[in-house]
Design a protein around this motif. Sequence first.
Motif, PDB file in Angstrom:
ATOM      1  N   MET A   1      39.540  37.219  44.314  1.00 32.65           N
ATOM      2  CA  MET A   1      38.535  37.786  43.404  1.00 32.65           C
ATOM      3  C   MET A   1      37.362  36.833  43.224  1.00 32.65           C
ATOM      4  O   MET A   1      36.269  37.249  42.854  1.00 32.65           O
TER       5      MET A   1
ATOM      6  N   ARG B   1      30.217  37.425  43.961  1.00 37.02           N
ATOM      7  CA  ARG B   1      31.341  36.719  44.580  1.00 37.02           C
ATOM      8  C   ARG B   1      31.620  37.182  46.014  1.00 37.02           C
ATOM      9  O   ARG B   1      32.128  36.406  46.817  1.00 37.02           O
TER      10      ARG B   1
ATOM     11  N   MET C   1      31.261  40.937  40.723  1.00 32.13           N
ATOM     12  CA  MET C   1      31.978  40.949  42.010  1.00 32.13           C
ATOM     13  C   MET C   1      31.016  40.876  43.186  1.00 32.13           C
ATOM     14  O   MET C   1      31.310  40.255  44.208  1.00 32.13           O
TER      15      MET C   1
ATOM     16  N   TRP D   1      34.241  37.995  32.725  1.00 33.46           N
ATOM     17  CA  TRP D   1      35.128  37.679  33.851  1.00 33.46           C
ATOM     18  C   TRP D   1      36.256  36.755  33.379  1.00 33.46           C
ATOM     19  O   TRP D   1      37.432  37.020  33.629  1.00 33.46           O
TER      20      TRP D   1
ATOM     21  N   GLN E   1      31.363  44.242  35.818  1.00 34.10           N
ATOM     22  CA  GLN E   1      32.286  43.836  36.892  1.00 34.10           C
ATOM     23  C   GLN E   1      31.651  44.039  38.266  1.00 34.10           C
ATOM     24  O   GLN E   1      31.801  43.202  39.163  1.00 34.10           O
TER      25      GLN E   1
END
Length: 325
Positions: free
Chosen positions: A321, A211, A208, A302, A204
Amino acid sequence: MGSSVSFPITQIPRDRIFIVTGANTGIGYELAKWCAMMGGTVILACRSEDRARKAMETMQEDFEKERAKGTTGLTENPTLALEFMKLDLASFESVVNFCDEFKKSGRKLHVLVCNAGLGFAAYKQSADGLEMMLQVNYLSHFLMIAKLLPIMRQSGPDCRIILTSSAYHHRGTFDVATMNYTGTANNFPDLNYYGRSKLYQVMQAYAMTTRLKGSNVTVNSLHPGFVDSELFREADKGIFKCCLGCFRCCGIMVTTLKGASTSIDLATNPKRAGMSGHYWTDCKIKTSSSTSRDEQKQEALWKATFPFIQKYLTESEISGMEGDT
Ligand SMILES: NC(=O)c1ccc[n+]([C@@H]2O[C@H](COP(=O)([O-])OP(=O)(O)OC[C@H]3O[C@@H](n4cnc5c(N)ncnc54)[C@H](OP(=O)(O)O)[C@@H]3O)[C@@H](O)[C@H]2O)c1
């Protein structure tokens, strides 16, 4: 006189807000205490108000002892800024209530440490009918991050999300089809499912970071070491109890303060500002498992995560997110 801690003691303004899950004991206790002793406002996100309030009293006593020792760099304020907020990660409803209450307060959020965790325990189901370690260690923290990220995006520079994972992530199988254990309790491979939940946290952090590139929010994961905490409370019997006894005697297990050092460093050290997408141990960047670094697997995880929590998220929280503001 100085302190013997391995992280720098940094002056933190009182209006810098930290949330630490599982802050009433173990690694989370030391982390919350040091963030507050450096001056920050720390919210202890815990399932037991009683345990959290006792921890807050002990933190204040520890602070007074630390000042009496002459440790330099601690806050000048005689009272630590500690607050309790109820959070039970075994219930998505509790996570939503926690986030709603925090949002209502209108406060900023600078550092979110997803520290609470369960391990080495018999099969249990959460209030939402999911295998407990999947929900407590990974899914509920994921949901919390998704709901609090919009606040962090509006909280100014240098906001940090920290995921307390484990070197045990190397032992977790990657198989999104069996994320939620549906076999019998007797056959539950507890160590593998603990490893899986910790693997998801490492993945994660990478997913992340991609992103949130160029944003004010960083995301890192860490292994705290083999720490003499309450994590082994359920496993502390039979042969395992003997092994734990030996580990303690031989000094293989480290203290909760030593175990918290990497988390404290990531949460407070100004040198860590802007650093994202790393897996840390002993305050240093380390290489995580090859599975965790596989981008296709990160994307598969994800996608597989959202169906578990989607109904608790708004469209804008989901797109947040994905990196949209
Ligand atoms: N100890 C180690 O050797 C080690 C190694 C690698 C990684 N870690 C990781 O480090 C983190 C902290 O563990 P620790 O060693 O400090 O263990 P700990 O002493 O057992 O602390 C765990 C914390 O998580 C909280 N927690 C458990 N279930 C929860 C729930 N449903 N809702 C809210 N909070 C909950 C506990 O609250 P209660 O007190 O109310 O139960 C406690 O505050 C965990 O994520 C663990 O996986 C630990």
